[in-house]
Design a protein around this motif. Sequence first.
Motif, PDB file in Angstrom:
ATOM      1  N   ALA A  10       0.837  -1.202   0.000  1.00 36.07           N
ATOM      2  CA  ALA A  10       0.000   0.000   0.000  1.00 36.07           C
ATOM      3  C   ALA A  10       0.868   1.246   0.000  1.00 36.07           C
ATOM      4  O   ALA A  10       0.569   2.216  -0.707  1.00 36.07           O
ATOM      5  CB  ALA A  10      -0.929  -0.006   1.219  1.00 36.07           C
ATOM      6  N   HIS A  11       1.930   1.204   0.761  1.00 34.10           N
ATOM      7  CA  HIS A  11       2.868   2.344   0.805  1.00 34.10           C
ATOM      8  C   HIS A  11       3.410   2.615  -0.595  1.00 34.10           C
ATOM      9  O   HIS A  11       3.459   3.761  -1.039  1.00 34.10           O
ATOM     10  CB  HIS A  11       3.994   2.049   1.799  1.00 34.10           C
ATOM     11  N   PHE A  12       3.789   1.577  -1.301  1.00 34.29           N
ATOM     12  CA  PHE A  12       4.304   1.718  -2.671  1.00 34.29           C
ATOM     13  C   PHE A  12       3.245   2.346  -3.575  1.00 34.29           C
ATOM     14  O   PHE A  12       3.501   3.323  -4.268  1.00 34.29           O
ATOM     15  CB  PHE A  12       4.730   0.357  -3.226  1.00 34.29           C
ATOM     16  N   PHE A  13       2.035   1.790  -3.559  1.00 34.15           N
ATOM     17  CA  PHE A  13       0.998   2.313  -4.445  1.00 34.15           C
ATOM     18  C   PHE A  13       0.638   3.750  -4.100  1.00 34.15           C
ATOM     19  O   PHE A  13       0.356   4.557  -4.989  1.00 34.15           O
ATOM     20  CB  PHE A  13      -0.236   1.398  -4.426  1.00 34.15           C
ATOM     21  N   HIS A  14       0.670   4.082  -2.826  1.00 34.26           N
ATOM     22  CA  HIS A  14       0.420   5.471  -2.423  1.00 34.26           C
ATOM     23  C   HIS A  14       1.507   6.392  -2.978  1.00 34.26           C
ATOM     24  O   HIS A  14       1.213   7.455  -3.509  1.00 34.26           O
ATOM     25  CB  HIS A  14       0.355   5.566  -0.901  1.00 34.26           C
ATOM     26  N   GLU A  15       2.745   5.970  -2.842  1.00 34.92           N
ATOM     27  CA  GLU A  15       3.861   6.786  -3.313  1.00 34.92           C
ATOM     28  C   GLU A  15       3.834   7.027  -4.818  1.00 34.92           C
ATOM     29  O   GLU A  15       4.272   8.067  -5.290  1.00 34.92           O
ATOM     30  CB  GLU A  15       5.200   6.155  -2.919  1.00 34.92           C
ATOM     31  N   ILE A  16       3.323   6.077  -5.574  1.00 37.02           N
ATOM     32  CA  ILE A  16       3.287   6.267  -7.028  1.00 37.02           C
ATOM     33  C   ILE A  16       1.969   6.907  -7.479  1.00 37.02           C
ATOM     34  O   ILE A  16       1.733   7.082  -8.671  1.00 37.02           O
ATOM     35  CB  ILE A  16       3.539   4.959  -7.812  1.00 37.02           C
ATOM     36  N   VAL A  18      -5.733   1.676  -4.988  1.00 39.90           N
ATOM     37  CA  VAL A  18      -5.156   0.368  -4.646  1.00 39.90           C
ATOM     38  C   VAL A  18      -4.581   0.415  -3.238  1.00 39.90           C
ATOM     39  O   VAL A  18      -4.757  -0.527  -2.455  1.00 39.90           O
ATOM     40  CB  VAL A  18      -4.088  -0.058  -5.680  1.00 39.90           C
ATOM     41  N   ALA A  19      -3.924   1.515  -2.886  1.00 41.82           N
ATOM     42  CA  ALA A  19      -3.340   1.645  -1.548  1.00 41.82           C
ATOM     43  C   ALA A  19      -4.419   1.516  -0.474  1.00 41.82           C
ATOM     44  O   ALA A  19      -4.245   0.788   0.503  1.00 41.82           O
ATOM     45  CB  ALA A  19      -2.617   2.981  -1.421  1.00 41.82           C
ATOM     46  N   VAL A  20      -5.535   2.199  -0.664  1.00 43.28           N
ATOM     47  CA  VAL A  20      -6.634   2.141   0.308  1.00 43.28           C
ATOM     48  C   VAL A  20      -7.175   0.717   0.421  1.00 43.28           C
ATOM     49  O   VAL A  20      -7.394   0.215   1.533  1.00 43.28           O
ATOM     50  CB  VAL A  20      -7.758   3.145  -0.085  1.00 43.28           C
ATOM     51  N   GLU A  21      -7.365   0.051  -0.699  1.00 42.86           N
ATOM     52  CA  GLU A  21      -7.891  -1.321  -0.663  1.00 42.86           C
ATOM     53  C   GLU A  21      -6.937  -2.267   0.058  1.00 42.86           C
ATOM     54  O   GLU A  21      -7.370  -3.135   0.817  1.00 42.86           O
ATOM     55  CB  GLU A  21      -8.189  -1.823  -2.074  1.00 42.86           C
ATOM     56  N   LEU A  22      -5.643  -2.109  -0.175  1.00 46.33           N
ATOM     57  CA  LEU A  22      -4.665  -2.977   0.487  1.00 46.33           C
ATOM     58  C   LEU A  22      -4.653  -2.749   1.998  1.00 46.33           C
ATOM     59  O   LEU A  22      -4.579  -3.706   2.780  1.00 46.33           O
ATOM     60  CB  LEU A  22      -3.270  -2.767  -0.106  1.00 46.33           C
ATOM     61  N   VAL A  23      -4.745  -1.505   2.420  1.00 45.55           N
ATOM     62  CA  VAL A  23      -4.767  -1.229   3.860  1.00 45.55           C
ATOM     63  C   VAL A  23      -6.054  -1.776   4.471  1.00 45.55           C
ATOM     64  O   VAL A  23      -6.029  -2.338   5.572  1.00 45.55           O
ATOM     65  CB  VAL A  23      -4.592   0.278   4.159  1.00 45.55           C
ATOM     66  N   LYS A  24      -7.168  -1.652   3.766  1.00 52.39           N
ATOM     67  CA  LYS A  24      -8.422  -2.223   4.269  1.00 52.39           C
ATOM     68  C   LYS A  24      -8.294  -3.735   4.457  1.00 52.39           C
ATOM     69  O   LYS A  24      -8.776  -4.291   5.451  1.00 52.39           O
ATOM     70  CB  LYS A  24      -9.575  -1.930   3.306  1.00 52.39           C
ATOM     71  N   MET A  25      -7.647  -4.404   3.505  1.00 53.07           N
ATOM     72  CA  MET A  25      -7.444  -5.856   3.636  1.00 53.07           C
ATOM     73  C   MET A  25      -6.557  -6.161   4.831  1.00 53.07           C
ATOM     74  O   MET A  25      -6.804  -7.121   5.570  1.00 53.07           O
ATOM     75  CB  MET A  25      -6.858  -6.430   2.340  1.00 53.07           C
ATOM     76  N   ALA A  26      -5.528  -5.336   5.044  1.00 53.74           N
ATOM     77  CA  ALA A  26      -4.638  -5.538   6.193  1.00 53.74           C
ATOM     78  C   ALA A  26      -5.401  -5.349   7.500  1.00 53.74           C
ATOM     79  O   ALA A  26      -5.233  -6.129   8.447  1.00 53.74           O
ATOM     80  CB  ALA A  26      -3.454  -4.576   6.115  1.00 53.74           C
ATOM     81  N   VAL A  27      -6.269  -4.343   7.567  1.00 53.79           N
ATOM     82  CA  VAL A  27      -7.083  -4.108   8.768  1.00 53.79           C
ATOM     83  C   VAL A  27      -7.956  -5.323   9.055  1.00 53.79           C
ATOM     84  O   VAL A  27      -8.031  -5.796  10.193  1.00 53.79           O
ATOM     85  CB  VAL A  27      -7.944  -2.828   8.614  1.00 53.79           C
ATOM     86  N   THR A  28      -8.599  -5.846   8.028  1.00 56.94           N
ATOM     87  CA  THR A  28      -9.456  -7.024   8.195  1.00 56.94           C
ATOM     88  C   THR A  28      -8.658  -8.207   8.733  1.00 56.94           C
ATOM     89  O   THR A  28      -9.107  -8.916   9.646  1.00 56.94           O
ATOM     90  CB  THR A  28     -10.122  -7.396   6.857  1.00 56.94           C
TER      91      THR A  28
END
Length: 107
Positions: free
Chosen positions: A50-56, A61-71
């Motif tokens: 998510a950090h990578f996708f946010h940086e680019i 995609v970054a938000v979706e990945l963090v949501k999956m990590a939270v779950t």
Amino acid sequence: MYQLFDSSHDYSRFPFGKRLSMGKELSEHSLTLCQREDAYSRAEYYDAMAHFFHEIGNNEVAVELVKMAVTLVKGLPVPDEVKQPLLAQLLKTLAEYKCHEAVRAEL
């Protein structure tokens, strides 16, 4: 991923295009391989990707990945004193990314 894109590092001698290319390849492999890992490890992978996708600039995609990590972290069978700091960090990151996404949508 953090070594390639963390804003606390000086990348002036390492072209963004090369970092982007390396990051894309690394993220594809990591997301594929992490499916074999336990929930905690997958959450860490998702956070890093998510950090990578946010940086680019791909906040969606970054938000979706963090949501999956939270779950994943919410479902961990660990004591609250271990789980809560992880959730707090992920929720802070999620709020940050959503804020960036909202600002970008306004532009």
